[in-house]
Design a protein around this motif. Sequence first.
Motif, short mmCIF file in Angstrom:
data_model
loop_
_atom_site.label_atom_id
_atom_site.label_comp_id
_atom_site.label_asym_id
_atom_site.label_seq_id
_atom_site.Cartn_x
_atom_site.Cartn_y
_atom_site.Cartn_z
N GLN B 178 101.81 50.69 -3.53
CA GLN B 178 102.51 49.94 -4.57
C GLN B 178 103.00 50.89 -5.65
OE1 GLN B 178 104.54 47.57 -5.12
NE2 GLN B 178 103.14 45.96 -4.52
N GLU B 197 105.91 39.56 -7.65
CA GLU B 197 104.49 39.54 -7.28
C GLU B 197 103.97 40.93 -6.97
OE1 GLU B 197 102.70 36.48 -6.45
OE2 GLU B 197 104.31 35.00 -6.43
N THR B 199 101.42 42.65 -7.66
CA THR B 199 100.00 42.95 -7.46
C THR B 199 99.30 41.95 -6.56
OG1 THR B 199 99.40 41.71 -9.43
CG2 THR B 199 99.82 44.06 -9.72
N THR B 200 100.05 40.98 -6.04
CA THR B 200 99.41 39.92 -5.26
C THR B 200 98.67 40.45 -4.04
OG1 THR B 200 101.20 38.49 -5.98
CG2 THR B 200 99.84 37.69 -4.19
N VAL B 204 91.59 43.25 -6.82
CA VAL B 204 91.62 42.93 -8.25
C VAL B 204 91.53 44.18 -9.12
CG1 VAL B 204 90.51 41.62 -10.07
CG2 VAL B 204 90.63 40.68 -7.79
N GLN B 207 94.76 45.89 -8.98
CA GLN B 207 95.78 45.10 -9.68
C GLN B 207 95.93 45.55 -11.12
OE1 GLN B 207 94.96 40.92 -9.58
NE2 GLN B 207 95.60 40.68 -7.45
N THR B 229 105.45 35.93 -10.82
CA THR B 229 104.06 35.83 -10.38
C THR B 229 103.62 34.37 -10.33
OG1 THR B 229 101.81 36.56 -10.81
CG2 THR B 229 103.17 36.07 -12.72
N ASP B 231 100.26 34.18 -10.80
CA ASP B 231 98.92 34.50 -11.28
C ASP B 231 98.93 34.58 -12.81
OD1 ASP B 231 96.48 35.52 -11.90
OD2 ASP B 231 96.51 37.08 -10.37
N VAL B 234 97.48 37.79 -14.50
CA VAL B 234 98.28 39.01 -14.53
C VAL B 234 99.20 39.02 -15.74
CG1 VAL B 234 100.19 40.16 -13.34
CG2 VAL B 234 98.21 39.39 -12.04
#
Lengths: 308, 349
Positions: B178, B197, B199-200, B204, B207, B229, B231, B234
């Motif tokens: 990433q 997205e 870091t999906t 964790v 992330q 996202t 999330d 995040v």
Amino acid sequence: MGSYVLRRVLQMIPVFFGTTLLIFVMVYTLPGDPVTALFGEKAADPAVVASIKHKYFLDQPLWKQYLHYMGNLFQGDFGTSFTGRPVSDIMAGAFPVTIRLALLAFVFEMILGLALGMLSGLRRGSVQDTLVLVLTLMVISIPVFVLAYIAQTVFATNLGWVTPTVQDSYDLSQLVLPAVVLGSLSLAYVARLTRTSIGENLRADYMRTAVAKGLPRRTIVLRHLLRNSLIPVITFLGTDLGALMGGAIVTEGIFNVQGIGNVLYRAINTKEGPTVVGIVTVLVIIYLVASLLVDLLYAVLDPRIRYA
Amino acid sequence: MDVVEVTGGGRENLVPGTPLLEVEDLHIEFHTQDGVAKAVNGVSYSVAAGETLAVLGESGSGKSVTAQAVMGILDMPPGKITAGRILFRGEDMLTMSPKLRRTVRGRRIAMIFQDALSALNPVLSVGYQLGEMFRVHQGLSRAEARAKAVELMERVRIPAAKQRVGDFPHQFSGGMRQRIMIAMALALEPDLIIADEPTTALDVTVQAQVMDLLAELQSEFNMGLILITHDLGVVADVADKIAVMYAGRIVETAPVHELYARPAHPYTRGLLDSIPRLDQKGQDLHAIKGLPPNLLSIPQGCAFNPRCDRVRDVCLTELPPLVPVADEEGAELPGRRSACHYWRETLHG
């Protein structure tokens, strides 16, 4: 990488012995006696038959014959045909012809197959895509001997561009038509495989990334799409090179090409054991080497394989 | 190579707060065998240099499709932009020539994808894929591009970058991959980065590292960032403002901390309530009842009405507009909008 190559080479050994033993057993358990057949209509002299059988080791049990044959083979001796001509001599005359034929067919199927596959794969659902699908389906459905006769009728009888059969098997230009017929089936497969592979990769995430990077379409197709799409196609092409050599029997017969296929066909008919076994052994080796090269090439093309 | 420039110079010429990107009333449809799926139905948002906009929503809310339209990587067909404008530095990218548009992609606006393993080309080395940006857009030689690639990898803190520049994507861990995606997006120091997205697909712990890196690089380069996202966790630390999407519409916009403190839309409230909390251990998790709407047949009126616990008659017939919201004294709250007929009750009640 080194251990991968070693492992693949070691795998070739049992395959080699297995296939040669199999073909040896099959040829020598064929009904009929090749030595008696040599005498044709004349009555065979039992003493002469016995001496010929002794000379060719035919009076020995099968396993001894096999060991004897293998022993000679590893010294580079393919044995002698029943006509007294060394098998290596026979092969030296025929293999160059078949290799040329196969290479011609290979170049034909590769270039045209890839071109057609890309043409249809990049423009799915278009007229040219449908055309390629229909044409390749036709080629796949028609048996090769029918295709060969159609080609003879059209190009030799009707158009008069070539002679119906090959006059001089060492003349490359005369081998073109047989090569086209020989390569046509694989061409259809190459085209369809390329089309499918391109279709799959077009939808891949990395293609979207390539577009998002602002790359020109040419770079996206050549560098990113084809590099990935061609991996299965090249695998197929590699193994097919071996198949083209061994699979030319029908084509060589119809076009009177004096290659391995023709020699093998005659040898089977006259129960020429040493010739059949010799040729098949060489074909097995070609197959094994070709598939080894394909596997190595595969590792070069797809880095994910390399350290597996 | 010919270089076609988009108007405006570097970022330094930008007046702070001037929108870098403005999406205006964007409508996108997908023509499928089952009918027309209305994926985006009048989305407007803007991002300024140095600003982070988080676009929040469930899958199918239209958040990624909008981003793909901005990036120009929407699959058309089946997708179709039926209305709206996408202004980059005031120029409508939808009417730009494809050639000009391509010079914006990668160079001025870059994108970070969710799954770096599939988004990176498996058969090309990361050095090649990073260097390609410089070779195509700046005409650098292979060696120069490789040196730049190493620099980029060091910049996103990939250890032993020099040794690893020739490695392939599958040889890196998820977090490192990433980072390579981020490096690729940063390569030409774009004005705007869209992170879909980002870091999906990561652990964790990784992330947080990746988000921190992204935020740090963003402020260093004063880039605009659109963070897509689902999330909420995040978003909290990095975003300046949030747009919550539902069924292809923005249902609420707000500065990030205000949204967390006092949502003005029942859907946003539902999202916040469904975050598991340690102080409620042992209790049932709150979940928004029902399922996201089928885009082939979005409900009449407010699209959220089948799932809303405050639903009234007007919600079933009238589409609520996205309107500014105000505090108890009637003073408009800057940057806050809600598309709920009863935003007052939601916000104050």
